[in-house]
Each structure stands twice: as C-alpha cells, then as structure tokens.
Design an enzyme around this catalytic site. Structure first.
Site, PDB file in Angstrom:
ATOM      1  N   ASP A  31       0.841  -1.191   0.000  1.00  0.00           N
ATOM      2  CA  ASP A  31       0.000   0.000   0.000  1.00  0.00           C
ATOM      3  C   ASP A  31       0.876   1.241   0.000  1.00  0.00           C
ATOM      4  O   ASP A  31       1.672   1.441   0.915  1.00  0.00           O
ATOM      5  CB  ASP A  31      -0.884   0.013   1.251  1.00  0.00           C
ATOM      6  CG  ASP A  31      -1.990  -1.018   1.170  1.00  0.00           C
ATOM      7  OD1 ASP A  31      -2.701  -1.036   0.149  1.00  0.00           O
ATOM      8  OD2 ASP A  31      -2.128  -1.812   2.114  1.00  0.00           O
ATOM      9  N   ASP A 170     -10.110  -5.736  -1.572  1.00  0.00           N
ATOM     10  CA  ASP A 170      -9.137  -5.251  -0.590  1.00  0.00           C
ATOM     11  C   ASP A 170      -9.826  -4.546   0.572  1.00  0.00           C
ATOM     12  O   ASP A 170     -10.529  -3.554   0.371  1.00  0.00           O
ATOM     13  CB  ASP A 170      -8.188  -4.266  -1.301  1.00  0.00           C
ATOM     14  CG  ASP A 170      -7.066  -3.764  -0.406  1.00  0.00           C
ATOM     15  OD1 ASP A 170      -6.886  -4.307   0.704  1.00  0.00           O
ATOM     16  OD2 ASP A 170      -6.359  -2.825  -0.834  1.00  0.00           O
TER      17      ASP A 170
HETATM   18  C1  DX5 Z   1      -6.416  -0.120   3.047  1.00  0.00           C
HETATM   19  C2  DX5 Z   1      -5.360  -0.902   2.331  1.00  0.00           C
HETATM   20  C3  DX5 Z   1      -5.478  -2.378   2.532  1.00  0.00           C
HETATM   21  C4  DX5 Z   1      -5.256  -2.806   3.965  1.00  0.00           C
HETATM   22  C5  DX5 Z   1      -6.084  -4.018   4.248  1.00  0.00           C
HETATM   23  O1  DX5 Z   1      -6.344   1.195   2.661  1.00  0.00           O
HETATM   24  O2  DX5 Z   1      -5.431  -0.660   0.947  1.00  0.00           O
HETATM   25  O3  DX5 Z   1      -4.622  -3.094   1.662  1.00  0.00           O
HETATM   26  O4  DX5 Z   1      -3.908  -3.071   4.242  1.00  0.00           O
HETATM   27  O5  DX5 Z   1      -6.091  -4.258   5.612  1.00  0.00           O
HETATM   28  P1  DX5 Z   1      -7.183  -5.204   6.306  1.00  0.00           P
HETATM   29  O6  DX5 Z   1      -7.094  -6.553   5.663  1.00  0.00           O
HETATM   30  O7  DX5 Z   1      -6.799  -5.196   7.732  1.00  0.00           O
HETATM   31  O8  DX5 Z   1      -8.516  -4.542   6.053  1.00  0.00           O
HETATM   32 ZN    ZN Z   2      -4.425  -2.016  -0.443  1.00  0.00          ZN
END
Ligand code: DX5
Ligand code: ZN
Length: 217
Positions: A31, A170
């Site tokens: 990210d 995601d």
């Molecule tokens: C959120 C990110 C995700 C995040 C997901 O803005 O793009 O990739 O890391 O985290 P979880 O699985 O905890 O929702």
């Molecule tokens: Zn992400």
C-alpha cells in the site's frame, strides 16, 4: 483457486516479509499512501525498494496517491506484477499504456462510494479491478457489505463484454468475508489484519482460500 495477496501495512515490515516468504501467498500487497489521496502515509519509494530486496513474492502495488505518474516513474524498475491506481484520480488514460508498456499489469481501484459502472468503459484496457471493501487509508476496518453487490455486478459485466480482468477485493477480508467474495466472483483477496495478526500466517492464508481447519491440521 482464489489467489491471496498478503498486505504488509506494518511498522516492522522487514520481519513480516521474512514470515511471508515462508508462506505460499501468491503476492505481497504494498500500500502506497501519499498523505493526500488518503490522510495516512505508508511505504515511501525507498522503503518499497528495500522491501523488494527481501521479498521472494511478486509485488502487487496499490497506489493510494494523487500523482500516479510520479510514483510509476519511481517504481517501474522494480518490475511489480501489478500497479493499481485509483479511478477517482484518473485524468489521463495514457497512464494505463504507460504501466503496460513497462511489462506491468495495470489495475484500477474503486473506493466504496464509487459506482462500479463508472469504470465499465475501461475494462477492455486493464488487467485487474481492485474493489475496496473499506475506505482506503487504514487496515483493520470492517468490510462494507455492499461491496459484494459490486463484485457480482462487475462479474456480470465482464461476462457481457467477454473480458477477463481479474477481480481483487481489498479491505476487511477475513475467513467468512472471503467465502462470500469468492462466491460473488473474486479472483484475488487482499488481507492484512486477518493474516498478519496471527502466529500462523500460512494457516490464515489457507483459511482465506477456503481450505477448512480440519484439512490444515
Ligand atoms: C487499506 C489498504 C489495505 C489494507 C487491508 O487502505 O489498501 O490493503 O492493508 O487491511 P485489512 O485486511 O486489515 O482490512
Ligand atoms: Zn491495499
């Protein structure tokens, strides 16, 4: 079988990468946040280069930034499998060509409040759609249930247009949500909390794939 992209939003990311290397995750999801498109900041260009040195997994880069072009210029040499940017900041379609001309697959992401129909005219040009299950910016949020309708609509549209970009989801993905997303048509599941907040990353990855606890143990 559904593919898993393990997201590493974490301050001690090098330790986490070591552990991820030992799993059979399909991708490592990085990210990138600029503090503008989203309030938060994550993974600077130098950190991504560092991370690339340590990971054995293909990179799935998620740009949550306003200046897509700047970041592509800086990371293209790392040869990620995917670079995904947000539809909400797309203002020049040439950016898609730019990514693909570098031998990188191009993804477009949509935030929870963006109508999936807005990207239907772009589906023939891209390799992946990243549907956000939460507002971008933070891990550990709860999955927004209407995301499932978006996945189904997109799946249907891909069938109608006879196209096959991958559908990735995601945010907020855990074992139960994974099951629903797979049923709705997801090809890739991105997860951070469910995998990283565990002592056994591999077990969590297998659970997301729909492999039952009895089969794992
Ligand atoms: C959120 C990110 C995700 C995040 C997901 O803005 O793009 O990739 O890391 O985290 P979880 O699985 O905890 O929702
Ligand atoms: Zn992400």
């Amino acid at each position: 079988m559904v593919k898993i992209s393990t997201s590493i939003l974490s301050s001690n990311y090098l330790d986490v990468i070591e552990k991820i290397n030992k799993t059979n995750t399909d991708y490592i999801h990085i990210d990138v946040m600029d503090g503008n498109f989203v309030f938060n900041k994550a993974f600077s260009i130098s950190e991504i280069s560092e991370l690339k040195k340590y990971t054995k997994k293909p990179l799935d880069i998620h740009l949550m930034v306003n200046d897509i072009d700047y970041y592509i210029e800086k990371i293209k040499h790392l040869k990620p499998t995917f670079i995904t940017f947000h539809y909400e900041v797309l203002n020049d379609l040439d950016i898609i060509k730019k990514i693909k001309n570098n031998g990188i697959k191009c993804g477009i992401s949509v935030k929870p409040n963006t109508d999936i129909k807005e990207i239907y005219h772009l589906l023939a040009k891209i390799d992946l759609v990243l549907i956000m299950g939460v507002e971008p910016g933070y891990s550990g949020q709860e999955f927004i249930p209407t995301t499932l309708t978006k996945i189904k609509l997109l799946k249907e549209e891909l069938k109608n247009q006879n196209l096959n970009p991958l559908i990735s989801v995601d945010g907020g993905v855990n074992k139960e949500i994974a099951f629903e997303c797979i049923k709705a048509g997801a090809d890739i599941l991105v997860a951070n909390t469910f995998i990283i907040n565990s002592h056994n990353f591999q077990e969590r990855i297998s659970l997301l794939r729909g492999i039952s606890e009895e089969d794992i143990n």
